[in-house]
Design an enzyme around this catalytic site. Structure first.
Site, PDB file in Angstrom:
ATOM      1  N   ASP A 266       0.868  -1.183   0.000  1.00  0.00           N
ATOM      2  CA  ASP A 266       0.000   0.000   0.000  1.00  0.00           C
ATOM      3  C   ASP A 266       0.904   1.232   0.000  1.00  0.00           C
ATOM      4  OD1 ASP A 266       0.873   0.401   2.598  1.00  0.00           O
ATOM      5  OD2 ASP A 266      -1.123   0.388   3.498  1.00  0.00           O
TER       6      ASP A 266
ATOM      7  N   CYS B 144       3.505  -2.678   3.993  1.00  0.00           N
ATOM      8  CA  CYS B 144       2.589  -1.582   4.321  1.00  0.00           C
ATOM      9  C   CYS B 144       3.311  -0.745   5.370  1.00  0.00           C
ATOM     10  CB  CYS B 144       1.211  -2.087   4.754  1.00  0.00           C
ATOM     11  SG  CYS B 144       1.132  -2.948   6.325  1.00  0.00           S
TER      12      CYS B 144
ATOM     13  N   THR C  82       3.232  -0.757   8.695  1.00  0.00           N
ATOM     14  CA  THR C  82       3.776  -1.586   9.771  1.00  0.00           C
ATOM     15  C   THR C  82       4.124  -3.000   9.320  1.00  0.00           C
ATOM     16  OG1 THR C  82       1.537  -2.308  10.293  1.00  0.00           O
ATOM     17  CG2 THR C  82       2.391  -0.395  11.522  1.00  0.00           C
TER      18      THR C  82
ATOM     19  N   HIS D 134      10.799 -23.234   9.766  1.00  0.00           N
ATOM     20  CA  HIS D 134       9.791 -23.970  10.543  1.00  0.00           C
ATOM     21  C   HIS D 134       8.359 -23.819  10.021  1.00  0.00           C
ATOM     22  CE1 HIS D 134      12.336 -24.359  14.491  1.00  0.00           C
ATOM     23  NE2 HIS D 134      12.931 -24.880  13.429  1.00  0.00           N
TER      24      HIS D 134
ATOM     25  N   HIS E 243       7.099 -30.229  11.768  1.00  0.00           N
ATOM     26  CA  HIS E 243       6.778 -28.946  11.116  1.00  0.00           C
ATOM     27  C   HIS E 243       5.672 -29.129  10.080  1.00  0.00           C
ATOM     28  CE1 HIS E 243       9.885 -27.072  13.307  1.00  0.00           C
ATOM     29  NE2 HIS E 243      10.875 -27.689  12.689  1.00  0.00           N
TER      30      HIS E 243
HETATM   31  C1  RB5 Z   1      -1.707   3.193   6.332  1.00  0.00           C
HETATM   32  O1  RB5 Z   1      -1.750   4.449   6.919  1.00  0.00           O
HETATM   33  C2  RB5 Z   1      -1.338   2.135   7.361  1.00  0.00           C
HETATM   34  O2  RB5 Z   1      -2.366   1.970   8.266  1.00  0.00           O
HETATM   35  C3  RB5 Z   1      -1.017   0.831   6.673  1.00  0.00           C
HETATM   36  O3  RB5 Z   1       0.027   1.036   5.775  1.00  0.00           O
HETATM   37  C4  RB5 Z   1      -0.556  -0.301   7.571  1.00  0.00           C
HETATM   38  O4  RB5 Z   1       0.444   0.122   8.435  1.00  0.00           O
HETATM   39  C5  RB5 Z   1      -1.621  -1.046   8.243  1.00  0.00           C
HETATM   40  O5  RB5 Z   1      -1.377  -2.016   8.953  1.00  0.00           O
END
Ligand code: RB5
Length: 146
Positions: free
Chosen positions: A7, A64, A66, A97, A133
């Site tokens: 994203d 993304c 995080t 694993h 596993h």
């Molecule tokens: C976008 O602002 C952010 O929420 C997305 O990139 C991500 O971190 C969501 O988990």
């Protein structure tokens, strides 16, 4: 073939990963997003993971902000084992694993240097195999809903 997806929060990191894979001669397909404009991570998880479930790609790398949201989306897809990693040990052991087929990274969490190390160890490490596993992975997929 490696499927890439991101994203807006992971867009810049995806572009760095593309350069890195290009330099190493590793084939990839960029499933988008194709600009830093705000967008919704499940769209890109679905698109990139579709390359894996169809057999066109062996593995995926999703980014993304995080790494968490896009990993949640990916793990909703049958046959996907996505791991959100911020450290080397986890990126290595999720291959050994869990036989993870998707690595998820946080573009707002990781520096590019560490992120690329995680990409490398993820792509270079083979599943260890072994009865325990394999059994756990089967159990994991038995949790998938119809
Ligand atoms: C976008 O602002 C952010 O929420 C997305 O990139 C991500 O971190 C969501 O988990």
């Amino acid at each position: 073939m490696i499927a890439l997806g991101a994203d807006h929060g992971g867009y810049e990191l995806k572009e760095e990963i593309k350069k890195h894979l290009e330099a190493k001669g590793i084939e990839f397909v960029d499933c988008g997003t194709y600009s830093p404009a705000s967008t919704d991570y499940p769209i890109w998880a679905k698109k990139a993971c579709g390359e894996i479930t169809s057999g066109r790609a062996e593995k995926g790398i999703l980014c993304c902000g995080t790494g968490v949201g896009i990993s949640m989306a990916a793990n909703k897809i049958r046959g996907i084992r996505a791991a959100c990693c911020s450290d080397y040990f986890s990126a290595k052991y999720t291959r050994l694993h869990n036989d993870a087929n998707v690595l998820c990274l946080g573009g707002r969490v990781l520096g590019v240097g560490l992120a690329l190390e995680l990409v490398d160890v993820f792509l270079e490490t083979e599943f260890e195999g072994g009865e325990r596993h394999k059994r756990r992975i089967e159990l994991l997929h038995s949790l998938e809903e119809n």
